[in-house]
Design a protein around this motif. Structure first.
Motif, short mmCIF file in Angstrom:
data_model
loop_
_atom_site.label_atom_id
_atom_site.label_comp_id
_atom_site.label_asym_id
_atom_site.label_seq_id
_atom_site.Cartn_x
_atom_site.Cartn_y
_atom_site.Cartn_z
N GLU A 85 -19.57 -75.02 0.54
CA GLU A 85 -19.90 -76.44 0.53
C GLU A 85 -19.23 -77.13 1.71
O GLU A 85 -18.15 -76.73 2.14
CB GLU A 85 -19.46 -77.08 -0.79
CG GLU A 85 -20.23 -76.55 -1.98
CD GLU A 85 -19.83 -77.22 -3.29
OE1 GLU A 85 -18.90 -78.07 -3.29
OE2 GLU A 85 -20.47 -76.90 -4.31
N MET A 86 -19.91 -78.13 2.21
CA MET A 86 -19.37 -78.97 3.27
C MET A 86 -19.29 -80.39 2.72
O MET A 86 -20.15 -80.80 1.93
CB MET A 86 -20.28 -78.93 4.50
CG MET A 86 -20.50 -77.55 5.06
SD MET A 86 -21.78 -77.51 6.34
CE MET A 86 -20.93 -78.28 7.69
N HIS A 87 -18.29 -81.14 3.15
CA HIS A 87 -18.10 -82.51 2.67
C HIS A 87 -17.94 -83.47 3.83
O HIS A 87 -17.23 -83.17 4.79
CB HIS A 87 -16.87 -82.59 1.76
CG HIS A 87 -17.04 -81.86 0.48
ND1 HIS A 87 -17.46 -82.47 -0.68
CD2 HIS A 87 -16.88 -80.54 0.17
CE1 HIS A 87 -17.52 -81.57 -1.64
NE2 HIS A 87 -17.18 -80.39 -1.16
N LEU A 88 -18.57 -84.61 3.71
CA LEU A 88 -18.43 -85.65 4.72
C LEU A 88 -16.98 -86.08 4.85
O LEU A 88 -16.50 -86.36 5.95
CB LEU A 88 -19.30 -86.86 4.36
CG LEU A 88 -19.27 -88.04 5.32
CD1 LEU A 88 -19.86 -87.64 6.67
CD2 LEU A 88 -20.02 -89.23 4.75
N SER A 89 -16.24 -86.11 3.74
CA SER A 89 -14.85 -86.56 3.77
C SER A 89 -13.97 -85.69 4.67
O SER A 89 -12.93 -86.14 5.15
CB SER A 89 -14.27 -86.58 2.35
OG SER A 89 -14.41 -85.31 1.73
N ASP A 90 -14.40 -84.43 4.93
CA ASP A 90 -13.62 -83.56 5.81
C ASP A 90 -13.66 -84.02 7.27
O ASP A 90 -12.83 -83.60 8.08
CB ASP A 90 -14.15 -82.11 5.74
CG ASP A 90 -13.88 -81.49 4.38
OD1 ASP A 90 -12.95 -81.94 3.69
OD2 ASP A 90 -14.61 -80.55 4.01
N ALA A 91 -14.60 -84.89 7.60
CA ALA A 91 -14.74 -85.36 8.98
C ALA A 91 -13.74 -86.47 9.31
O ALA A 91 -13.55 -86.80 10.48
CB ALA A 91 -16.16 -85.85 9.23
N PHE A 92 -13.10 -87.03 8.30
CA PHE A 92 -12.14 -88.11 8.54
C PHE A 92 -10.74 -87.53 8.77
O PHE A 92 -10.42 -86.44 8.29
CB PHE A 92 -12.13 -89.06 7.34
CG PHE A 92 -13.44 -89.78 7.14
CD1 PHE A 92 -13.70 -90.97 7.81
CD2 PHE A 92 -14.41 -89.26 6.30
CE1 PHE A 92 -14.91 -91.63 7.63
CE2 PHE A 92 -15.63 -89.91 6.11
CZ PHE A 92 -15.87 -91.10 6.78
N PRO A 93 -9.90 -88.26 9.50
CA PRO A 93 -8.53 -87.76 9.74
C PRO A 93 -7.79 -87.52 8.42
O PRO A 93 -7.96 -88.27 7.46
CB PRO A 93 -7.87 -88.89 10.54
CG PRO A 93 -9.01 -89.64 11.15
CD PRO A 93 -10.15 -89.53 10.18
N GLU A 94 -6.98 -86.48 8.42
CA GLU A 94 -6.22 -86.14 7.22
C GLU A 94 -5.28 -87.27 6.85
O GLU A 94 -4.64 -87.89 7.70
CB GLU A 94 -5.41 -84.86 7.49
CG GLU A 94 -4.83 -84.25 6.24
CD GLU A 94 -4.18 -82.91 6.49
OE1 GLU A 94 -3.26 -82.56 5.74
OE2 GLU A 94 -4.59 -82.23 7.45
N GLY A 95 -5.23 -87.57 5.56
CA GLY A 95 -4.34 -88.63 5.07
C GLY A 95 -4.98 -89.99 5.01
O GLY A 95 -4.41 -90.92 4.43
N VAL A 96 -6.17 -90.15 5.61
CA VAL A 96 -6.86 -91.44 5.58
C VAL A 96 -7.61 -91.58 4.27
O VAL A 96 -8.28 -90.66 3.81
CB VAL A 96 -7.85 -91.55 6.77
CG1 VAL A 96 -8.70 -92.80 6.65
CG2 VAL A 96 -7.10 -91.55 8.09
N LYS A 97 -7.49 -92.76 3.62
CA LYS A 97 -8.22 -93.00 2.39
C LYS A 97 -9.71 -93.15 2.72
O LYS A 97 -10.10 -93.96 3.56
CB LYS A 97 -7.71 -94.27 1.71
CG LYS A 97 -8.39 -94.53 0.38
CD LYS A 97 -7.89 -95.81 -0.26
CE LYS A 97 -8.67 -96.09 -1.53
NZ LYS A 97 -8.33 -97.39 -2.13
N VAL A 98 -10.53 -92.35 2.05
CA VAL A 98 -11.97 -92.33 2.33
C VAL A 98 -12.73 -92.88 1.12
O VAL A 98 -12.51 -92.45 -0.01
CB VAL A 98 -12.45 -90.89 2.64
CG1 VAL A 98 -13.94 -90.86 2.87
CG2 VAL A 98 -11.71 -90.34 3.85
N ASN A 99 -13.61 -93.83 1.36
CA ASN A 99 -14.38 -94.45 0.28
C ASN A 99 -15.80 -93.91 0.18
O ASN A 99 -16.63 -94.48 -0.54
CB ASN A 99 -14.42 -95.97 0.48
CG ASN A 99 -13.06 -96.59 0.33
OD1 ASN A 99 -12.33 -96.26 -0.61
ND2 ASN A 99 -12.68 -97.45 1.24
#
Length: 200
Positions: free
Chosen positions: A114-128
């Motif tokens: 599986e791939m997730h869009l949330s993985d594209a954001f910097p680590e530690g950043v809160k993703v909504n």
């Protein structure tokens, strides 16, 4: 794309969702029209049982598929609704999206991931926002259970493997495709699809 008929898409849907739909008329194709957008093209999108299914075929590894699906999703929803509907007081009822990739590239990948869009954001950043993509490796010899459930997918996997094998043994791509088409038709693999392809 050889999976573009309602019957073929229904077969794929049943295989990946362990479903048993039999009436292809229940499936409504909503693939984006003139969908070349930022040099990207949407493969297949269809509605079935209040679910919006977006299917992509990838022969090269692309870690940006969740982002691409997000972009396709917005354009598909936009295409499906009346002009300015989002600005009116009535809430729009959405078909729940499902994202599937069929991968047959040369990278040695596992059968399913599986791939997730949330993985594209910097680590530690809160993703909504997040978006999950199911990826099936359809290379010949992988995912045999899935491939056995749809003759079309199994045949396609065999056909592509034959082309790769011919190219590795010195054939030019066009020659490999021509040979693979002839051999698969002779063997009864994807006969209808490849006969049409061969005539083109």
């Amino acid at each position: 794309m050889i999976f573009s008929t309602r019957e073929n898409l229904l077969s794929l849907y049943n295989a990946v969702n362990h479903s048993h739909y039999t009436d292809a008329k229940e499936l409504e194709i909503v693939t984006l029209e003139n969908a070349v957008y930022m040099n990207m093209k949407n493969d297949q999108a269809f509605l079935l049982d209040m679910q919006l299914n977006l299917y992509e075929h990838q022969s090269t590894w692309n870690p940006n598929m969740p982002l691409r699906f997000l972009m396709y999703l917005g354009r598909t929803y936009n295409q499906m609704m009346t002009t300015n509907a989002v600005y009116k007081e009535r809430r729009i009822e959405l078909d729940a999206p499902e994202f599937v990739v069929f991968y047959n590239g040369d990278r040695n990948q596992k059968e399913y991931w599986e791939m997730h869009l949330s993985d594209a954001f910097p680590e530690g950043v809160k993703v909504n926002i997040d978006l999950r993509v199911r990826v099936y490796n359809i290379n010949y010899g992988k995912n045999s259970k899935l491939l056995q459930q749809t003759k079309l997918l199994s045949g396609y996997s065999y056909f592509v493997d034959k082309i790769k094998h011919l190219c590795k043994n010195g054939s030019e791509l066009k020659e490999a495709i021509d040979t693979a088409v002839r051999e698969c038709i002779k063997e009864g693999v994807l006969t209808d699809q490849l006969t049409y392809l061969g005539s083109e």
